[in-house]
Design an enzyme around this catalytic site. Structure first.
Site, PDB file in Angstrom:
ATOM      1  N   GLU A 200       0.833  -1.191   0.000  1.00 47.95           N
ATOM      2  CA  GLU A 200       0.000   0.000   0.000  1.00 47.95           C
ATOM      3  C   GLU A 200       0.873   1.249   0.000  1.00 47.95           C
ATOM      4  OE1 GLU A 200      -3.891  -1.448   2.613  1.00 47.95           O
ATOM      5  OE2 GLU A 200      -2.410  -0.072   3.490  1.00 47.95           O
ATOM      6  N   ARG A 297     -14.612  -9.624  14.121  1.00 47.94           N
ATOM      7  CA  ARG A 297     -14.640 -10.073  15.512  1.00 47.94           C
ATOM      8  C   ARG A 297     -14.796  -8.858  16.408  1.00 47.94           C
ATOM      9  NH1 ARG A 297      -9.821  -7.961  16.869  1.00 47.94           N
ATOM     10  NH2 ARG A 297      -8.085  -8.123  15.398  1.00 47.94           N
TER      11      ARG A 297
END
Length: 666
Positions: A200, A297
């Site tokens: 990135e 999560r």
């Protein structure tokens, strides 16, 4: 609602889930490794099952053993916590196939968001903005190097299956790319079983903004506003807060709407977090905030969201997993005040933040704030697991008040002999840049020297140490006096005609002796000991009390004596160790001798130098993998490598001399 829940995790998150489960009347079941047999989460559960040896791969990461424990105990549901198996789609599928309720998203959602490269492609399709980068299948060094050059340095290398900063490396120039790539691939393979990476563009003033989302099985997805997790070290979050400073309502609306679209794109059910990276060079702007990844999560930092919304996210997880709808509509989820969380790690900031392991002989945390922990006094910090030992959480009306309150809480921490980052956290929270909200992910790196400086002991610390010595002497004298002997014969103080008794003592810190004088009447025959201490500061300090309660100038001091040679004084979150008499071995093996010793047991994963190489201060000499992270041991000064005693793949015991550097000749 099911009647029992097994938490497939350990430590503070297991204790956190049990707390809500007990309130809802559920039977709680713990699993544990051999190393955790006496752990707090094991004792807090209604039932506990041993699932294997200490290494996580043989216990907490062994899906078959966890599932067998659930079947053996009749668990009706499994909560995965975070880490370990929490984002393992195969495990979620096996749980559901066994007829047990999985407290988490559907396996297809986990898979869709589990690999960062595939998730980014899906987000582009859903109209969610993503950072420029490379997510291709070709993982050759040549292709990855070329893509990094195309994107433009600096770049971030990230493990596609990664999380928590593992398998992530910042590369600022092309010549460092190959080494950083190899390190990221090793850590990705070790932590996630997958060495693949993506690349990135690195935002030079990045802020980490994330949005808590929640979906149910009835098609509803809501957000619970944003968090700011920009205060990081080596891509590991340190202090989190909610809401994000400087976030106006228009930007908040844009970011939270993008987060909801992201969750809807994968039919999300349960608690999840959409993480964004923001370019903070000109404040927070909606068109300068991009999707990074989704964590499928519950997050470590979920308490700050609970604090500002009044929602128990674990309760929502349990109810939604049982088929209930989300209890609140979007418009009914508020932002009330400001919340902050500090992660208390067992690590030594003065020694490069190396993890600190061992028994918690002294463990005192503040009792007037929320504290989530999975350890207690007498417990142990193990080499096998994450070094986070507690989360300190505060909630107040304003950001300034929350930061000040959390700083006070960090300064109240007392832990020994395990080292912690409490004083470092307090310094971060007190820093003018942080207080003003001028924070990005580079803050700690830029300010590290001032945040980690280990100062000489303050006058109050020296007075407390001298006071303890005097109080112990008085207590001993008093015991002797009870036998009919003169207290002066056993005590530290000597008799002086027409003057108060006086004693001289010395304590040592970092090789420097501090000479101190105690003058006072003592505390024999039932009187409380009190005396003045001079030599610690410009003015004498008044000390009184007993050996287990030392008061310096009216303030109770945190001071203990671990053994006959050492005194530890707690000040501002720091544990200051003072030697009251020198050992013949004092200083042996110090960094000044050029010896690089293993700070804990671990595996050698890199040895980039050889004997005879010229090195500069701070240059990596050996890289040790321990506690799920790589730790570079660096040259303590400019010089020449005299010896390298290990090879890649070797297992090193704690204290082993891995290499030695000789100082350069002047």
């Amino acid at each position: 609602m099911f009647k029992s829940v097994l938490v497939a995790n350990r430590g503070e998150i297991a204790c956190r889930v049990f707390r809500t489960a007990r309130r809802l009347g559920l039977r709680t079941i713990a699993v544990h490794s051999e190393a955790d047999a006496r752990a707090l989460h094991v004792r807090e559960a209604d039932e506990a099952v041993l699932i294997g040896p200490a290494p996580a791969r043989e216990s907490y990461l062994d899906a078959d053993k966890v599932l067998a424990a659930a079947k053996a105990t009749g668990a009706e549901a499994i909560h995965p916590g975070y880490g370990f198996l929490s984002e393992n789609a195969d495990f979620a599928e096996a749980v559901m196939a066994a007829g047990i309720v999985w407290i988490g998203p559907h396996p297809s959602s986990i898979r869709a968001m589990g690999l960062k490269d595939a998730a980014k492609k899906r987000m582009i399709e859903a109209g969610v903005p993503v950072t420029p980068g490379y997510q291709g299948e070709d993982q050759s060094l040549e292709t990855l190097s070329a893509e990094a050059a195309r994107i433009g340095y600096p770049v971030l290398i990230k493990a596609v299956a990664g999380g928590g900063g593992k398998g992530m490396r910042l590369v600022e120039k092309a010549e460092d790319f190959a080494g950083a790539l190899a390190s990221a691939q090793r850590e990705g393979q070790s932590s996630f079983g997958d060495p693949r990476v993506l690349i990135e563009s690195y935002i030079t003033r990045p802020r980490h903004i994330e949005v808590q989302v929640f979906g149910d099985s009835h098609g509803t997805v809501v957000h619970l506003h944003e968090r700011d997790c920009s205060l990081q070290r080596r891509h590991q979050k340190v202090i989190e807060e909610a809401p994000a400073p400087g976030m106006d309502q228009a930007t908040r609306n844009a970011v939270t709407a993008a987060a909801v679209r992201a969750a809807q794109a994968v039919n999300y059910v349960g608690a999840g977090t959409i993480e964004f990276i923001a370019d903070a060079s000109d404040g927070l702007k909606a068109d300068r905030i991009w999707f990074m990844e989704m964590n499928t999560r519950l997050q470590v930092e979920h308490p700050v969201t609970e604090a500002i919304t009044g929602v128990d996210l674990v309760e929502w997880q349990l109810r939604v997993a049982a088929g209930e709808p989300i209890p609140l509509k979007q418009a009914d989820i508020p932002i009330n005040g400001w919340a902050m969380e500090a992660r208390l790690y067992a690590e030594d900031p003065a020694n490069g933040f190396l993890p600190s392991i061992g028994r918690l002989d002294h463990f005192v945390l503040p009792d007037d704030i929320r504290v989530d922990t999975g350890v207690e006094q007498g417990g142990e910090v193990s080499q096998f697991y994450d070094p986070m030992i507690a989360k300190l959480i505060v909630h107040d009306d304003t950001r300034e008040a929350a930061a000040a309150r959390l700083a006070v809480a960090c300064r109240e921490v007392e832990v020994w002999p395990v080292r912690t980052n409490a004083a470092f956290l307090a310094r971060c929270l007190d820093h003018p840049r942080f207080v003003s909200g001028d924070v990005d992910t580079g803050f700690i790196g830029e300010e590290e020297a001032g945040l980690t400086a280990s100062a000489q002991p303050s006058p109050a610390v020296l007075a407390a140490a001298a006071g303890l010595i005097g109080l112990e002497a008085d207590a001993q004298a008093f015991d002797v006096a009870d036998t009919g002997l003169s207290p002066w014969r056993a005590g530290l103080f000597g008799f002086r005609l027409n003057a108060a008794p006086q004693a001289r003592t010395a304590v040592h810190h970092a090789g420097k002796a501090h000479e101190l004088t105690l003058t006072g009447e003592g505390g024999w025959h039932g009187r409380q000991s009190s005396f003045d201490v001079s030599g610690a500061g410009d003015e004498p300090a008044r000390v009184y009390g007993e050996p287990d309660m030392v008061v310096v100038d009216g303030e109770v001091a945190g001071v203990i004596a671990p053994d006959a040679d050492r005194i530890v004084v707690f000040e501002q979150g720091e544990a200051v160790e003072l030697i009251r008499r020198r050992s013949s071995q004092a200083g042996a093996g110090a960094a000044s001798d050029g010896g690089l010793r293993a700070p804990m047991p671990g595996k050698i994963v890199a040895a980039p130098v050889k004997a005879g190489d010229t090195v500069t201060r701070g240059q990596p000499i050996v890289v040790l993998e321990a506690m799920k992270m790589e730790h570079a041991l660096t040259a303590p000064f400019d010089g020449v490598v005299a010896e390298v005693n290990v090879s890649v793949g070797d297992q090193a015991a704690e204290g082993t001399v891995l290499a030695r550097v000789e100082a350069a000749q002047a």
